[in-house]
Design a protein around this motif. Sequence first.
Motif, PDB file in Angstrom:
ATOM      1  N   ASP A 241       0.832  -1.205   0.000  1.00 23.61           N
ATOM      2  CA  ASP A 241       0.000   0.000   0.000  1.00 23.61           C
ATOM      3  C   ASP A 241       0.869   1.259   0.000  1.00 23.61           C
ATOM      4  O   ASP A 241       0.562   2.247  -0.687  1.00 23.61           O
ATOM      5  CB  ASP A 241      -0.911   0.037   1.227  1.00 23.61           C
ATOM      6  CG  ASP A 241      -1.984  -1.033   1.218  1.00 23.61           C
ATOM      7  OD1 ASP A 241      -2.361  -1.479   0.122  1.00 23.61           O
ATOM      8  OD2 ASP A 241      -2.440  -1.420   2.320  1.00 23.61           O
ATOM      9  N   THR A 244       2.257   1.942  -3.402  1.00 24.42           N
ATOM     10  CA  THR A 244       1.201   2.470  -4.273  1.00 24.42           C
ATOM     11  C   THR A 244       0.993   3.963  -4.036  1.00 24.42           C
ATOM     12  O   THR A 244       0.896   4.753  -4.990  1.00 24.42           O
ATOM     13  CB  THR A 244      -0.115   1.716  -4.036  1.00 24.42           C
ATOM     14  OG1 THR A 244       0.057   0.340  -4.383  1.00 24.42           O
ATOM     15  CG2 THR A 244      -1.249   2.304  -4.857  1.00 24.42           C
ATOM     16  N   GLN A 245       0.921   4.363  -2.762  1.00 23.76           N
ATOM     17  CA  GLN A 245       0.714   5.771  -2.432  1.00 23.76           C
ATOM     18  C   GLN A 245       1.905   6.635  -2.841  1.00 23.76           C
ATOM     19  O   GLN A 245       1.734   7.765  -3.309  1.00 23.76           O
ATOM     20  CB  GLN A 245       0.426   5.929  -0.940  1.00 23.76           C
ATOM     21  CG  GLN A 245      -0.909   5.366  -0.493  1.00 23.76           C
ATOM     22  CD  GLN A 245      -2.076   6.107  -1.109  1.00 23.76           C
ATOM     23  OE1 GLN A 245      -2.010   7.288  -1.416  1.00 23.76           O
ATOM     24  NE2 GLN A 245      -3.182   5.390  -1.318  1.00 23.76           N
ATOM     25  N   ASN A 247       4.047   5.972  -5.303  1.00 23.67           N
ATOM     26  CA  ASN A 247       4.004   6.097  -6.766  1.00 23.67           C
ATOM     27  C   ASN A 247       3.021   7.187  -7.181  1.00 23.67           C
ATOM     28  O   ASN A 247       3.268   7.949  -8.128  1.00 23.67           O
ATOM     29  CB  ASN A 247       3.609   4.762  -7.402  1.00 23.67           C
ATOM     30  CG  ASN A 247       4.804   3.874  -7.719  1.00 23.67           C
ATOM     31  OD1 ASN A 247       5.810   4.343  -8.261  1.00 23.67           O
ATOM     32  ND2 ASN A 247       4.698   2.594  -7.394  1.00 23.67           N
ATOM     33  N   ARG A 248       1.911   7.285  -6.460  1.00 26.08           N
ATOM     34  CA  ARG A 248       0.893   8.287  -6.776  1.00 26.08           C
ATOM     35  C   ARG A 248       1.434   9.708  -6.595  1.00 26.08           C
ATOM     36  O   ARG A 248       1.337  10.533  -7.515  1.00 26.08           O
ATOM     37  CB  ARG A 248      -0.340   8.071  -5.890  1.00 26.08           C
ATOM     38  CG  ARG A 248      -1.438   9.116  -6.095  1.00 26.08           C
ATOM     39  CD  ARG A 248      -2.622   8.856  -5.175  1.00 26.08           C
ATOM     40  NE  ARG A 248      -2.261   8.935  -3.764  1.00 26.08           N
ATOM     41  CZ  ARG A 248      -2.153  10.085  -3.080  1.00 26.08           C
ATOM     42  NH1 ARG A 248      -2.370  11.261  -3.699  1.00 26.08           N
ATOM     43  NH2 ARG A 248      -1.841  10.083  -1.803  1.00 26.08           N
ATOM     44  N   VAL A 249       2.020  10.011  -5.428  1.00 25.67           N
ATOM     45  CA  VAL A 249       2.442  11.394  -5.181  1.00 25.67           C
ATOM     46  C   VAL A 249       3.724  11.755  -5.927  1.00 25.67           C
ATOM     47  O   VAL A 249       3.918  12.914  -6.306  1.00 25.67           O
ATOM     48  CB  VAL A 249       2.615  11.684  -3.665  1.00 25.67           C
ATOM     49  CG1 VAL A 249       1.301  11.517  -2.932  1.00 25.67           C
ATOM     50  CG2 VAL A 249       3.713  10.848  -3.053  1.00 25.67           C
ATOM     51  N   LYS A 251       4.472  10.525  -8.799  1.00 23.67           N
ATOM     52  CA  LYS A 251       4.188  10.376 -10.231  1.00 23.67           C
ATOM     53  C   LYS A 251       5.190   9.429 -10.902  1.00 23.67           C
ATOM     54  O   LYS A 251       5.754   9.730 -11.965  1.00 23.67           O
ATOM     55  CB  LYS A 251       4.159  11.741 -10.921  1.00 23.67           C
ATOM     56  CG  LYS A 251       3.017  12.637 -10.440  1.00 23.67           C
ATOM     57  CD  LYS A 251       2.997  13.961 -11.156  1.00 23.67           C
ATOM     58  CE  LYS A 251       1.731  14.764 -10.859  1.00 23.67           C
ATOM     59  NZ  LYS A 251       1.214  14.687  -9.500  1.00 23.67           N
ATOM     60  N   ASP A 253       6.116   4.996 -11.551  1.00 26.31           N
ATOM     61  CA  ASP A 253       5.474   3.696 -11.766  1.00 26.31           C
ATOM     62  C   ASP A 253       6.523   2.604 -11.525  1.00 26.31           C
ATOM     63  O   ASP A 253       6.912   1.876 -12.438  1.00 26.31           O
ATOM     64  CB  ASP A 253       4.903   3.608 -13.182  1.00 26.31           C
ATOM     65  CG  ASP A 253       4.082   2.341 -13.401  1.00 26.31           C
ATOM     66  OD1 ASP A 253       3.665   1.736 -12.394  1.00 26.31           O
ATOM     67  OD2 ASP A 253       3.879   1.955 -14.568  1.00 26.31           O
ATOM     68  N   SER A 290      -3.012   8.015   3.001  1.00 25.10           N
ATOM     69  CA  SER A 290      -3.040   8.853   1.802  1.00 25.10           C
ATOM     70  C   SER A 290      -2.868  10.329   2.145  1.00 25.10           C
ATOM     71  O   SER A 290      -2.033  11.033   1.551  1.00 25.10           O
ATOM     72  CB  SER A 290      -4.361   8.633   1.055  1.00 25.10           C
ATOM     73  OG  SER A 290      -4.452   9.494  -0.057  1.00 25.10           O
ATOM     74  N   ASP A 294       0.387  12.773   1.412  1.00 25.54           N
ATOM     75  CA  ASP A 294       0.156  14.035   0.695  1.00 25.54           C
ATOM     76  C   ASP A 294       0.793  15.208   1.455  1.00 25.54           C
ATOM     77  O   ASP A 294       1.463  16.064   0.854  1.00 25.54           O
ATOM     78  CB  ASP A 294      -1.342  14.299   0.537  1.00 25.54           C
ATOM     79  CG  ASP A 294      -1.983  13.476  -0.578  1.00 25.54           C
ATOM     80  OD1 ASP A 294      -1.231  12.939  -1.430  1.00 25.54           O
ATOM     81  OD2 ASP A 294      -3.220  13.369  -0.595  1.00 25.54           O
ATOM     82  N   HIS A 297       4.613  15.021   1.354  1.00 24.71           N
ATOM     83  CA  HIS A 297       5.101  15.431   0.031  1.00 24.71           C
ATOM     84  C   HIS A 297       5.015  16.941  -0.139  1.00 24.71           C
ATOM     85  O   HIS A 297       5.937  17.583  -0.670  1.00 24.71           O
ATOM     86  CB  HIS A 297       4.285  14.731  -1.061  1.00 24.71           C
ATOM     87  CG  HIS A 297       4.759  15.007  -2.445  1.00 24.71           C
ATOM     88  ND1 HIS A 297       4.014  15.739  -3.358  1.00 24.71           N
ATOM     89  CD2 HIS A 297       5.913  14.675  -3.084  1.00 24.71           C
ATOM     90  CE1 HIS A 297       4.682  15.821  -4.488  1.00 24.71           C
ATOM     91  NE2 HIS A 297       5.831  15.194  -4.362  1.00 24.71           N
TER      92      HIS A 297
END
Length: 305
Positions: A241, A244-245, A247-249, A251, A253, A290, A294, A297
């Motif tokens: 998890d 995944t988070q 990678n999201r913030v 940007k 992969d 999450s 955020d 970051h």
Amino acid sequence: MRMLVTGGAGFIGSNLAKRLLADGHDVVVLDDFSSATFKNLVDFRGDVLTLDLYADDLNTLQASGPFDVIFHQASITDTTVLDQRKMMQNNAEGFRHLLNLAEMWGSRMVWASSAATYGRGPAPMKESQRPEPLNVYGYSKLSMEDLARQYAPRLKHPIVGLRYFNVYGPGEQHKGKFASMIHQLAKQMRLGKRPRIFAPGDQKRDFVYIEDVMQMNLRAAASKVSGVFNVGAGAAASFNDVVTQLNRVLKTDLPPEYFENPYDFFQTWTEADLTESRASLGYAPKYDLSKGIDAYHASGTLGSD
């Protein structure tokens, strides 16, 4: 009020010292700088005492008192330290010295325990369950909890211990390999590397953002009862998890690179039961994984040196 923050150059301590100063209190930081960094205090304008609570003569600290509130965040937190005498003297006996001063000054005390006291106990973890520390660090915190109970009747105000789960956020960069997994994985990923986690990645942790830890310390300082309380997000997230988070913030992969866990004292699932923390202190965490990532970051320090 006049407040002392031990371990005030460290991760949690520096965040707390600056928060208290911003709130208008007279704040003194104490740290031996053995594992912390001056960088966390560059924007702190209060007094700084460079002392070891166990090894140094405490006359300077005694003369600096009294303090209305003591936030005791200082301890050896390196769980790989195998020197049991060093760990117990620094953590437990250093705490005893501070408790004696708190008794003399009539101070209120809030202090840092750890979810390491639970070991591999069943999750969600409740304060009432049997402690099962897996290493001397966890045992040192359990010993400190016993000391706090013994001193409680002698102190003028309630004494509150906080069992921190996996704290993360700005100010932890100096901890290196002992920084949170969130910070360490982000650092790898910012360099374009695949994040390395223990196979199969479904191990769970209760990751609690630093702002919720601040909230709990402030609530504990107004507590009407003594005790030990959990400080977590109240939900567990897997290592997968976290990737995944991130990678999201960030940007990116980048899939995980799995490897076998080499540690025999590893906790596979930690999660804080917050029933007592809510009921006794009114604690309500505001950051899930999450939202916490955020905020981290947005601070510009996630995965930075």
